[in-house]
Design a protein around this motif. Structure first.
Motif, short mmCIF file in Angstrom:
data_model
loop_
_atom_site.label_atom_id
_atom_site.label_comp_id
_atom_site.label_asym_id
_atom_site.label_seq_id
_atom_site.Cartn_x
_atom_site.Cartn_y
_atom_site.Cartn_z
N TYR A 61 -35.50 13.07 18.20
CA TYR A 61 -34.75 13.84 19.23
C TYR A 61 -33.84 14.74 18.77
O TYR A 61 -33.90 15.82 19.07
CB TYR A 61 -33.94 12.98 20.51
CG TYR A 61 -33.07 13.89 21.19
CD1 TYR A 61 -34.03 14.64 22.26
CD2 TYR A 61 -31.89 14.21 21.00
CE1 TYR A 61 -33.15 15.32 23.29
CE2 TYR A 61 -30.98 15.10 22.10
CZ TYR A 61 -31.89 15.57 22.99
OH TYR A 61 -31.23 16.35 23.98
N ARG A 99 -36.05 17.88 18.43
CA ARG A 99 -35.97 18.56 19.62
C ARG A 99 -34.68 19.64 19.91
O ARG A 99 -34.61 20.31 21.02
CB ARG A 99 -35.87 17.45 20.83
CG ARG A 99 -37.00 16.45 20.85
CD ARG A 99 -38.02 17.05 21.21
NE ARG A 99 -38.24 17.63 22.26
CZ ARG A 99 -39.47 18.23 23.07
NH1 ARG A 99 -40.40 18.28 22.43
NH2 ARG A 99 -39.31 18.69 24.25
N THR A 100 -33.59 19.47 18.86
CA THR A 100 -32.48 20.29 18.82
C THR A 100 -32.66 21.19 17.82
O THR A 100 -33.31 21.24 16.87
CB THR A 100 -31.21 19.52 18.84
OG1 THR A 100 -31.13 18.88 17.36
CG2 THR A 100 -31.27 18.21 19.73
N GLN A 112 -33.47 20.93 13.89
CA GLN A 112 -34.57 21.37 13.27
C GLN A 112 -33.91 22.42 11.94
O GLN A 112 -34.61 22.57 11.02
CB GLN A 112 -35.15 22.34 14.31
CG GLN A 112 -36.03 21.69 15.28
CD GLN A 112 -37.04 22.80 15.75
OE1 GLN A 112 -36.84 23.94 15.62
NE2 GLN A 112 -37.70 22.30 16.78
N ARG A 168 -43.61 20.56 17.11
CA ARG A 168 -42.07 20.84 17.33
C ARG A 168 -41.88 22.09 18.35
O ARG A 168 -42.89 23.16 18.22
CB ARG A 168 -41.94 21.07 16.15
CG ARG A 168 -41.89 20.13 14.71
CD ARG A 168 -41.53 20.65 13.38
NE ARG A 168 -40.22 20.78 13.16
CZ ARG A 168 -39.46 20.15 12.83
NH1 ARG A 168 -39.48 18.78 12.54
NH2 ARG A 168 -37.97 20.23 12.46
N PRO A 169 -40.91 21.86 19.06
CA PRO A 169 -40.84 22.90 20.10
C PRO A 169 -39.99 24.22 19.12
O PRO A 169 -39.38 24.07 18.45
CB PRO A 169 -39.72 22.30 21.14
CG PRO A 169 -39.31 21.33 20.32
CD PRO A 169 -40.10 20.59 19.51
N ARG A 171 -37.25 26.50 18.75
CA ARG A 171 -35.82 26.39 18.95
C ARG A 171 -35.24 27.30 18.46
O ARG A 171 -33.75 27.56 17.98
CB ARG A 171 -35.22 24.81 18.50
CG ARG A 171 -35.43 23.89 19.35
CD ARG A 171 -35.00 24.01 20.90
NE ARG A 171 -35.16 22.82 21.51
CZ ARG A 171 -36.36 22.81 22.63
NH1 ARG A 171 -37.01 23.78 22.57
NH2 ARG A 171 -36.40 21.56 23.14
#
Length: 336
Positions: A80, A84-85, A89, A166-167, A169
């Motif tokens: 996470y 996700r942050t 990242q 990976r999103p 960000r």
């Protein structure tokens, strides 16, 4: 006479009976002797039981379950934060980018090491497990350790497929998921299998050497820019989550040889290996703290400090697993 007779009748007079003398029969005496000897033997066994101590693994199932859950939670938290942050990242990707500083000779050496790693890990695990299995006839333990080793590597590959990319960000990074590290999982699971198979007096040494081998593998993947630090940390947690239940089963099924007599009974059971592990953890913690303090605010520019911080995270995760495993298995082993 009639009055005397009436008085005797009124008082319910009975003539005195001859006293019976109980003469013991031989078979009754034998029964008493057998009962006494049996009671003595029973009391002797009950008095020795506390000295022998509890069986290996008895009463520690909750601790193993708690450690397994903690490993799974740590894996989820690692994913996470570092995937996700934005902050996670940036730290993870900066460590990967700055690894180019250690290219050249170090890069070539680590590449050669990683190329040999699969065969090296399998050779170490196979030789040690086969030797202990045949020499000590620990067939059940070998089956459990090998199955857990395979399960850990399978879990890593399944997670790689299931975890989404990976999103975005706002951090320039490859979107393809690389968590957990397959090379690190292979090295750590092989070391863990050896740790589970050896006798308790060898586990302090096996824990230190095995974690050193796994940490070197993880750092090499970072230097070669194959994996980010979070990928390596996640691999350690996957191995821990799979190997801990397997280790408890080995303790429960191998009560006769899982005997721990304490530190100092053998050179492999010296506290030196524990103190070396603690020293590595302290140094890595100081390096991580110092490196991150050099960059108190996240910016668009990465520095070499992120690489050292990422390397320190790998060292902490690897040696902390070894320290916790050595303590837990020493606690759970039958006391000699």
């Amino acid at each position: 006479m009639s009055s005397i007779t009436g008085m005797l009748r009124g008082s319910h007079f009975r003539p005195p009976r001859a006293e019976r003398t109980h003469t013991g029969h031989p078979e009754n005496c034998g029964s008493l002797v057998r009962m006494s000897s049996q009671q003595f033997r029973t009391s002797g066994r009950s008095s020795k039981r506390p000295l022998q101590g509890r069986d290996a693994g008895a009463g520690t199932g909750f601790l193993f379950c708690l450690a397994t859950i903690a490993s799974a939670v740590g894996l989820a938290a690692t994913y996470y934060f570092f995937v996700r942050t934005t902050a996670g990242q940036f730290i993870d990707e900066s460590a990967l980018v700055e690894a180019t500083v250690l290219g050249g000779t170090a890069g070539r050496a680590s590449t050669e090491f990683l190329d040999m790693l699969p065969m090296l890990s399998l050779a170490i695990a196979a030789i040690m497990v086969l030797f202990v299995t045949v020499a000590r006839r620990r067939w059940t333990a070998a089956g459990i350790a090998v199955a857990a080793c395979i399960a850990a590597n399978a879990a890593t590959q399944i997670l790689k497929l299931l975890i989404p990319d990976r999103p975005d960000r706002g951090v320039q990074t490859l979107e393809l998921n690389s968590l957990p590290s397959g090379h690190t999982t292979l090295a750590a699971s092989a070391a863990a299998a050896v740790f589970l198979m050896v006798s308790p007096r060898w586990r302090p040494l096996a824990g230190f050497l095995g974690s050193t081998f796994a940490v070197a593998t993880g750092v090499s993947t970072l230097i070669n820019q194959w994996h980010r630090p979070a990928d390596v940390v996640a691999a350690f947690l996957v191995v821990a989550a799979v190997m801990l239940p397997a280790g408890w089963l080995i303790l429960r099924t191998g009560n006769s040889w899982n005997v721990w007599k304490g530190y100092g009974e053998h050179w492999a059971a010296s506290r030196l290996w524990v103190w070396l592990t603690v020293a590595a953890l302290v140094i890595a913690g100081l390096v991580a703290a110092y490196s991150l303090l050099q960059v108190p605010d996240l910016s668009t520019d990465s520095t070499i400090d992120y690489f050292w911080a990422g390397t320190a995270f790998i060292v902490i995760a690897g040696y902390l697993s070894a320290l916790g495993g050595t303590w837990l298995f020493g606690l759970a082993a039958r006391k000699g």
